[in-house]
Design a protein around this motif. Sequence first.
Motif, mmCIF file in Angstrom:
data_model
loop_
_atom_site.group_PDB
_atom_site.id
_atom_site.type_symbol
_atom_site.label_atom_id
_atom_site.label_comp_id
_atom_site.label_asym_id
_atom_site.label_seq_id
_atom_site.Cartn_x
_atom_site.Cartn_y
_atom_site.Cartn_z
ATOM 1 N N GLN A 21 0.842 -1.194 0.000
ATOM 2 C CA GLN A 21 0.000 0.000 0.000
ATOM 3 C C GLN A 21 0.875 1.240 0.000
ATOM 4 O O GLN A 21 1.864 1.338 0.721
ATOM 5 C CB GLN A 21 -0.955 -0.005 1.189
ATOM 6 N N GLY A 72 -3.285 4.080 -1.779
ATOM 7 C CA GLY A 72 -3.760 3.065 -2.705
ATOM 8 C C GLY A 72 -2.953 1.796 -2.569
ATOM 9 O O GLY A 72 -1.940 1.745 -1.858
ATOM 10 N N PHE A 76 -1.211 -1.695 -4.534
ATOM 11 C CA PHE A 76 -0.776 -2.323 -5.782
ATOM 12 C C PHE A 76 -0.097 -3.647 -5.483
ATOM 13 O O PHE A 76 0.434 -3.878 -4.390
ATOM 14 C CB PHE A 76 0.143 -1.394 -6.587
ATOM 15 N N GLY A 95 6.182 -2.874 -8.794
ATOM 16 C CA GLY A 95 4.830 -2.996 -9.309
ATOM 17 C C GLY A 95 4.861 -2.951 -10.827
ATOM 18 O O GLY A 95 5.918 -2.787 -11.449
ATOM 19 N N ILE A 137 3.487 1.840 -14.932
ATOM 20 C CA ILE A 137 2.376 2.748 -14.738
ATOM 21 C C ILE A 137 2.587 3.980 -15.601
ATOM 22 O O ILE A 137 3.680 4.554 -15.628
ATOM 23 C CB ILE A 137 2.275 3.167 -13.253
ATOM 24 N N LEU A 169 -1.465 8.981 -10.294
ATOM 25 C CA LEU A 169 -1.043 7.587 -10.319
ATOM 26 C C LEU A 169 -2.286 6.705 -10.388
ATOM 27 O O LEU A 169 -3.053 6.648 -9.444
ATOM 28 C CB LEU A 169 -0.242 7.268 -9.052
ATOM 29 N N ILE A 198 -4.221 3.834 -9.697
ATOM 30 C CA ILE A 198 -4.224 2.628 -8.875
ATOM 31 C C ILE A 198 -5.672 2.186 -8.699
ATOM 32 O O ILE A 198 -6.533 3.011 -8.384
ATOM 33 C CB ILE A 198 -3.564 2.897 -7.505
ATOM 34 N N GLY A 210 -7.008 8.535 -10.153
ATOM 35 C CA GLY A 210 -5.639 8.304 -9.742
ATOM 36 C C GLY A 210 -5.332 8.986 -8.433
ATOM 37 O O GLY A 210 -6.015 9.921 -8.022
ATOM 38 N N TYR A 237 -7.004 -8.129 -4.372
ATOM 39 C CA TYR A 237 -6.022 -7.610 -3.419
ATOM 40 C C TYR A 237 -6.229 -8.131 -1.992
ATOM 41 O O TYR A 237 -5.283 -8.292 -1.245
ATOM 42 C CB TYR A 237 -6.064 -6.074 -3.429
#
Length: 828
Positions: free
Chosen positions: A305, A313, A315, A333, A336, A348, A350, A366, A476
């Motif tokens: 996180q 967020g 990933f 990750g 992106i 970003l 996510i 994002g 997740y």
Amino acid sequence: MASDRVIIVRVYGIGPFNSLADPLTMTSRAGLAYLPAIDGVIADMGSQFSSEIAIFGSMGSDPTTSFSVLSISETLSVMLSRVSNYLRNSSNNAVVRTTFYVSPDPNTTIYCDDTTNLAEDDIVRISGSTFLVQSVTSAVSFTATRAWGSPNIPIAMQDQGTGQVVGAPIVLVRGSGTEYSRGGIEQLPVVISTAPISAESASEEEVIFRGMVSKVSTETSARGSNQIKVTCSSIMGMIRNTPFRPATMSVFFLSQHDYVMAVDPVQRVNQVGASTLQANYRADISGPLWDNVSTAYNSRVGVVQLRRDKTGGVFKVTEVFDRGNGIDYTLSGSDILVGTDGENPAYLPIPLFFNDGVYALNLNKGLDIELGPGTGSGTPPHGSFLNAYNSNGNSILEWYAETCFVAENSQFAVIDLLFGTFNADTTGQEGVRSAGMSAWLPFDWSTISDIVDLGELYEVLGDDITAALPILTSDYHPWPYNHGTTKTVGDVLDWLFKRTGIYMVYDRGRLRFNRWTTPGVWPTEVDDAGLAEPSISLNFDRNNSIQTAEIDFAKSLKDKDIAREKYRVSNTDALLTASGKTVTLGNFVVPYWTGTEIANSQAMRDGVNLVTRYSKAAAIVEVTYRDAVYDLNVGEFIAFSSEFVPSALGTMGVVNATGFVLKAARSWKTPTTTYTLFLYGYLTATNRISLISATGVVREVIDDYTIKIETNAYTPPAGLARPGAPTSDAAAFEETRDRYDGKLPLQLLDEYGTPYLLEANLISVDVPNDTLTFDDIQFAGAQVGDVIVIAPSISLNVDKLAEMYDSTQADGTGQVLGDAALSYPWMV
């Protein structure tokens, strides 16, 4: 204490040198041949208070107990010796410290500064864990197993905040054939049990306390035997006080280009393109990484996180790079695309956000981020860091990466938070939690089912809770908690428990669970047959009721703000008199129900249930029962009857007033226990209902014989009811009448539960129109809001009783007394 029983105290992580497999074991008397122990030294056992659950609370208190030990040479040397014999470095005589994370593996390799002064069969103590050295494998490492029942818990390195990481000191307990101080028993796990003097094995023991030694004291007296007093806190104290610290990492973007992403305080990011989100993981602080190849007991870090205070967020980790020293790793990750217009911050993308304890899936938005300047391209730590900017235009590290706490389901999550397992795997093969992400209760994983009432845990975290946590079924699997306020493992549990009406209590070495909203169990019936003495206290307090249930709905969120809407379910009379408590329920995931569907949500149902069930001041009763007759647990759902308590109608005698056990004060000197009972069923309408009832609220009197009732005052509507269940109160009445095989006698109560002393027989039900038809005109004067219940005059034999019961009596699997044959599918 009863004369035919022996008290047994075991302290783990310390013990006799002639038996490294057994913990320190002491008894109150000799006679247990199966048990290697110091016999006859337990001189006294204090009263053991079980966890007390606050009314409408979520986490029970931390009870304590104490015991006294005779001061003899054996007990003095183990419990009060304090000399610390540190393992010393051969080159500079400094204290030897660990240099790497100590795994919870029962057979582990320990890395340290120097092993010159260490040999095979030495005994060392590190942060409360005791190890027997198996072999010295190098100048800086040795293999070891845990001694004296020392629990399998990890020992992490500590980051001093200046980039310096410091390990734990190593103390010699036995070295080079010399026995040193064992270090005392403070902060070591303790288990207290009793057994009959005739016991032949540990299987006949009954555990009465599990916890940790918190204090040891002694007092010399010329007038009595010298004794050592030991005070212990319970496992509830460990849960409530253990810090929750996800494995932290620095985080940055690594450009795929051969140059640094150009950044300045005004323009922000002016290079748009694909970048890789990466995080630096320290195995010495957070544990060696699990990779599914002979890495049992290693730390699981599959989901990360990205967090700034309470928002961020999540990933997935797609690649892991070893930086070459076995300590530093880069978790990568997926690539992106970082977007910007040259003026605004980068975003970003996510797919899973969180903010203030609420999560959002696939919002197609994002995280609002700013990229600070990196120092170059290529290998970490080069790249562009996630920063904020101060007034001078300089970048400040603002975003952090942490291990995200994930689990396959809510039941596994609770077990993992308590014991450090991963998805409740007790073999370690699936990896474990990092040191700061669990209470790591210091007891063998084989005893989890003894410590946690798994049946109750699975019951309270049933289908409705699972439905409220769709993130657990996402890709997740994060467990929700409020990142901005969480400090301890107890805080993590409290966030979900409080917002769903769940409570967890400790009693006699065990953790138990129930729900204020739906007790969900068949009540244990208690009456005057078990009284130790005819003395019962009764009192009312207006704060022992619920005035308002506030439903806190998060409707939408972004990374910097969250839109909330609050709905209130209140008792009007309590509002006018300013009496009663306010409780808060809520959701964990958005988007959530909208419009009319909010009224049918689980949180709203729970809120209505709480206000209806607890809107009147509950009776608090203190009563002492003989253990041989009633042996109740804290949190247990009970039906209380007594001739010595006045009823709500002003006459003597109460029959089947439903409620919970709030507290139990147990004495080992007398075979009795004093219980504090919370009897919400003493006054309110829903709890004056017979145990075999359907229930309806009057909406309209059609004629002298026909009444229209609310559609879903008590029965879950379509979409929320169990498969095959009736979806209205009228349908529930019809099911009950059909099984009664005759005219079903009903009674009319006012909205407060006061009987009108009027009865009529139900002869037919029109389910589509929600109407009940009676054979008499007794209910012709009913008022809107009155409650219709089964009459107390109903006559049933045992077989018929098994076929009919109130919806609050079935558990979450639709069973009664563990038998599906006794249940019907409309029960919740």
